[in-house]
Design a protein around this motif. Structure first.
Motif, PDB file in Angstrom:
ATOM      1  N   CYS A  19      31.377   5.537   3.302  1.00 51.47           N
ATOM      2  CA  CYS A  19      30.479   6.301   2.827  1.00 51.47           C
ATOM      3  C   CYS A  19      29.319   6.940   3.450  1.00 51.47           C
ATOM      4  CB  CYS A  19      30.047   5.295   1.717  1.00 51.47           C
ATOM      5  SG  CYS A  19      28.717   6.156   0.463  1.00 51.47           S
ATOM      6  N   ILE A  20      29.194   8.214   3.372  1.00 51.91           N
ATOM      7  CA  ILE A  20      28.001   8.977   3.896  1.00 51.91           C
ATOM      8  C   ILE A  20      26.790   9.130   3.206  1.00 51.91           C
ATOM      9  CG2 ILE A  20      29.490  10.079   5.571  1.00 51.91           C
ATOM     10  CD1 ILE A  20      29.211  12.556   3.729  1.00 51.91           C
ATOM     11  N   ARG A  21      26.868   8.371   1.702  1.00 58.93           N
ATOM     12  CA  ARG A  21      25.893   8.507   0.917  1.00 58.93           C
ATOM     13  C   ARG A  21      25.308   9.918   0.418  1.00 58.93           C
ATOM     14  NH1 ARG A  21      26.255   3.890   4.400  1.00 58.93           N
ATOM     15  NH2 ARG A  21      24.718   2.116   3.679  1.00 58.93           N
ATOM     16  N   CYS A  22      26.373  10.642   0.035  1.00 59.59           N
ATOM     17  CA  CYS A  22      26.271  12.159  -0.136  1.00 59.59           C
ATOM     18  C   CYS A  22      25.942  12.308  -1.619  1.00 59.59           C
ATOM     19  CB  CYS A  22      27.445  13.088   0.027  1.00 59.59           C
ATOM     20  SG  CYS A  22      29.113  12.465  -0.634  1.00 59.59           S
ATOM     21  N   ASP A  23      26.121  11.271  -2.499  1.00 56.63           N
ATOM     22  CA  ASP A  23      25.993  11.232  -3.822  1.00 56.63           C
ATOM     23  C   ASP A  23      26.780  12.005  -4.898  1.00 56.63           C
ATOM     24  OD1 ASP A  23      24.069   9.775  -5.563  1.00 56.63           O
ATOM     25  OD2 ASP A  23      22.947  11.610  -5.890  1.00 56.63           O
ATOM     26  N   ARG A  24      27.918  12.580  -4.176  1.00 55.12           N
ATOM     27  CA  ARG A  24      28.788  13.340  -5.013  1.00 55.12           C
ATOM     28  C   ARG A  24      29.725  12.458  -6.134  1.00 55.12           C
ATOM     29  NH1 ARG A  24      31.803  17.919  -1.168  1.00 55.12           N
ATOM     30  NH2 ARG A  24      29.775  18.753  -0.456  1.00 55.12           N
TER      31      ARG A  24
END
Length: 209
Positions: free
Chosen positions: A61-66
């Motif tokens: 997870c890159i914490r992109c919030d998608r």
């Protein structure tokens, strides 16, 4: 003759800003090192469909919030420091404003994830979590016979029923953790009788059981 600039390829659907943001979070966690682990929650928070493998979610997870943006039911939020420093901004489920309807099998959160941090999910075989009854907050225990037990009707998995005394019961084998029961529970998580912050029925991560 000028040299061609080397092209930097990003994962499909990941913008430069999102990649940089993800790297910044990763760098911060490396700086925290052992201190970060000391404040981690070992992944015992409730994760979205496909996020049940904590190690995969944490690593990819890159914490992109998608995933949160893709959830029409507003059932996905993000972790805060209280969930463990290494988990900050990882997606987590919250049934305060909605519940997971599995998008009728479409799983928009999984499709929106550009790094496959959320794996394929089958609601018939996989679980988001399981519901647990809190007798200190459940109105069928506190006010026997006076609760409309809307949670029972909300469960599409036929996991809930009332016993002969009118008290709520649950078959955790049938429950898949969608959160409809918790969302519709009339007991208040903000004004509970015991001050626990729980509703009468609450979904928890499978790892907590």
């Amino acid at each position: 003759m000028s040299e061609e600039k080397e092209k930097v390829e990003f994962a499909p659907g990941v913008s430069r800003r999102e990649l940089v943001g993800g790297c910044a979070v990763a760098a911060a966690l490396l700086v925290l090192g052992g201190a970060g682990k000391a404040f981690a929650s070992d992944g015992d928070f409730l994760r979205p469909p496909g996020g049940q493998d904590y190690e995969q979610l944490l690593g990819a997870c890159i914490r992109c919030d998608r995933c949160r943006s893709a959830c029409d039911r507003e059932a996905i939020t993000v972790c805060t420091v209280s969930d463990g420093i290494v988990n900050v901004r990882l997606p987590r489920m919250s049934f305060q404003f909605g519940y997971c309807d599995m998008c009728d099998g479409e799983y928009k959160c999984i499709k929106a994830c550009p790094t496959h941090a959320l794996a394929p999910f089958d609601a018939e075989a996989d679980k988001i979590g399981v519901a647990e009854i809190d007798p200190d907050e459940c109105l069928t225990y506190i006010l026997s016979g006076k609760c409309d037990a809307r949670c029972v009707g909300a469960c599409q998995w036929e996991a809930l029923w009332l016993d002969e005394q009118g008290r709520l019961q649950i078959d955790q084998d049938k429950c898949n953790g969608c959160g409809a029961c918790q969302f519709l529970c009339p007991s208040s998580a903000y004004g509970t009788y015991s001050g626990s912050g729980h509703k009468g029925i609450n979904v928890v991560a499978v790892s907590q059981n």
